[in-house]
Design a protein around this motif. Structure first.
Motif, PDB file in Angstrom:
ATOM      1  N   ALA A   1      -8.466   6.221  -6.480  1.00 38.70           N
ATOM      2  CA  ALA A   1      -8.580   4.477  -5.774  1.00 38.70           C
ATOM      3  C   ALA A   1      -7.760   4.558  -4.595  1.00 38.70           C
ATOM      4  CB  ALA A   1      -7.447   4.251  -6.780  1.00 38.70           C
ATOM      5  N   ARG A   2      -8.195   4.255  -3.617  1.00 41.58           N
ATOM      6  CA  ARG A   2      -7.365   4.246  -2.274  1.00 41.58           C
ATOM      7  C   ARG A   2      -7.517   3.345  -1.782  1.00 41.58           C
ATOM      8  NH1 ARG A   2     -12.653   7.269   0.749  1.00 41.58           N
ATOM      9  NH2 ARG A   2     -12.817   9.357   0.061  1.00 41.58           N
ATOM     10  N   MET A   3      -5.517   3.707  -1.618  1.00 44.30           N
ATOM     11  CA  MET A   3      -4.978   2.327  -1.097  1.00 44.30           C
ATOM     12  C   MET A   3      -5.052   2.142   0.052  1.00 44.30           C
ATOM     13  SD  MET A   3      -3.384   1.174  -4.895  1.00 44.30           S
ATOM     14  CE  MET A   3      -3.914   2.543  -5.921  1.00 44.30           C
ATOM     15  N   GLU A   4      -4.732   1.543   0.690  1.00 48.49           N
ATOM     16  CA  GLU A   4      -3.265   1.028   2.579  1.00 48.49           C
ATOM     17  C   GLU A   4      -2.761   0.226   1.949  1.00 48.49           C
ATOM     18  OE1 GLU A   4      -4.483   2.746   5.136  1.00 48.49           O
ATOM     19  OE2 GLU A   4      -5.588   3.982   4.264  1.00 48.49           O
ATOM     20  N   LEU A   5      -1.247   0.523   2.197  1.00 51.32           N
ATOM     21  CA  LEU A   5      -0.205  -0.586   2.583  1.00 51.32           C
ATOM     22  C   LEU A   5      -0.099  -0.803   3.415  1.00 51.32           C
ATOM     23  CD1 LEU A   5       1.905   2.142   0.061  1.00 51.32           C
ATOM     24  CD2 LEU A   5      -0.033   0.418  -0.919  1.00 51.32           C
TER      25      LEU A   5
ATOM     26  N   VAL B   1      -4.153   7.138  -4.068  1.00 51.07           N
ATOM     27  CA  VAL B   1      -4.190   7.870  -3.400  1.00 51.07           C
ATOM     28  C   VAL B   1      -3.461   6.459  -2.153  1.00 51.07           C
ATOM     29  CG1 VAL B   1      -5.070   8.842  -0.824  1.00 51.07           C
ATOM     30  CG2 VAL B   1      -6.267   9.229  -3.311  1.00 51.07           C
ATOM     31  N   PHE B   2      -2.507   6.800  -1.210  1.00 50.94           N
ATOM     32  CA  PHE B   2      -1.419   5.548  -0.986  1.00 50.94           C
ATOM     33  C   PHE B   2      -1.770   6.414   0.702  1.00 50.94           C
ATOM     34  CE2 PHE B   2      -0.296   5.616  -4.961  1.00 50.94           C
ATOM     35  CZ  PHE B   2      -0.282   3.736  -5.606  1.00 50.94           C
ATOM     36  N   ASN B   3      -2.896   5.230   1.672  1.00 48.22           N
ATOM     37  CA  ASN B   3      -2.129   5.453   3.361  1.00 48.22           C
ATOM     38  C   ASN B   3      -2.750   7.129   3.355  1.00 48.22           C
ATOM     39  OD1 ASN B   3      -1.488   2.990   3.489  1.00 48.22           O
ATOM     40  ND2 ASN B   3       0.632   3.895   3.585  1.00 48.22           N
ATOM     41  N   GLY B   4      -3.402   7.625   2.842  1.00 51.00           N
ATOM     42  CA  GLY B   4      -4.867   8.681   2.580  1.00 51.00           C
ATOM     43  C   GLY B   4      -3.984  10.013   2.056  1.00 51.00           C
TER      44      GLY B   4
END
Length: 271
Positions: free
Chosen positions: A84-88, A34-37
């Motif tokens: 796997a939650r990621m904030e870019l 998961v990228f930016n929600g």
């Protein structure tokens, strides 16, 4: 949910009879990246070393160019799977918006669900790293990797990706039920360890398919070695990307295809 393997009962049947057994089998769970929600992909994977997996996936798919572009990474476990939650950062977010892909892949396929055929065979950066490996190092790469596979020893049902450095052997390994997942985990682990992929070769326990070449090119790794065969598309892609492709590296021999100059094959290599 986060165990790598579980022991389960079964019945072993042979021509001369049968017996009850307890077999250790690998776990396989859906992992949402998961990228930016927003979910970019859902991959069936082994549920360990997921920070490496998330980072390597983002690098291998060209979503980021450096792990520092991930401002926050969180692993969240649910009853149905793992996120796997990621904030870019802003630069990586723009890249993601430009090439948004929806990819839900089973274990055996790293390209399933791509909504654009052009993305499946996208142009790759050319790898120009100056690396030299001896014939002996390459010939024994597959056997050397075998000594770094604890999950395989338990289950006999997972792939491995290892990193071979000249004069040092296999220095890092990651395992997963999916061959492309194992490589993603390795790429992430290398970056977390401060090791540049251009310094060595990727060694795989699987066949060489095109997505492995793509991930190698985006990581900047100049040599891809496997114990099995390449596909034609993988070989053509490796040739175009400047990657040295080696197949059937086991039991003291190997097949050498594209860009052979990185492998010293002369008699002088023999100790």
């Amino acid at each position: 949910m986060t165990r790598a393997a579980t022991s389960l009962p079964g019945l072993s049947v042979h021509l001369d009879g049968q017996r009850r057994i307890l077999r250790t089998l690998p776990e396989e769970v859906p992992v949402a990246l998961v990228f930016n929600g927003e979910t970019q992909a859902v991959m069936m994977a082994s549920p360990q070393e997921l920070r490496d997996f998330a980072t390597g996936f983002a690098l291998g798919e060209g979503i980021i160019t450096h792990p520092d572009q991930i401002e926050r990474l969180e692993i969240v476990t649910h009853d149905a799977g793992i996120e796997a939650r990621m904030e870019l950062n802003s630069a990586a977010s723009r890249t993601l918006t430009q090439r948004r892909r929806a990819m839900t892949g089973p274990v055996g396929c790293g390209l399933c669900g791509i909504d654009s055929l052009e993305q499946a065979v996208r142009p790759l950066p050319r790898v120009t790293a100056d690396l030299r490996l001896t014939r002996t190092e390459v010939a024994h790469a597959g056997d050397a990797l075998r000594a770094h596979q604890p999950l395989h020893d338990q289950t006999h049902a997972v792939h491995a990706a290892g990193f071979l450095m000249p004069g040092q052997g296999i220095v890092l390994t990651r395992e997963d039920v999916g061959r492309h997942n194992a490589l993603d985990k390795l790429i992430g682990a290398l970056h977390h360890a401060g090791i540049t992929p251009a310094q060595g070769a990727f060694v795989m326990t699987s066949r060489i398919s095109v997505e492995l070449v793509q991930k190698s090119a985006l990581a900047g790794c100049p040599v891809l070695i496997a114990v099995s065969a390449p596909t034609v598309l993988a070989l053509r892609s490796a040739e175009a990307a400047g990657i040295t492709l080696v197949a059937f590296a086991r039991r003291g021999g190997f097949d050498l295809y594209s860009h052979p100059d990185r492998i010293e094959t002369g008699a002088s290599d023999v100790a």
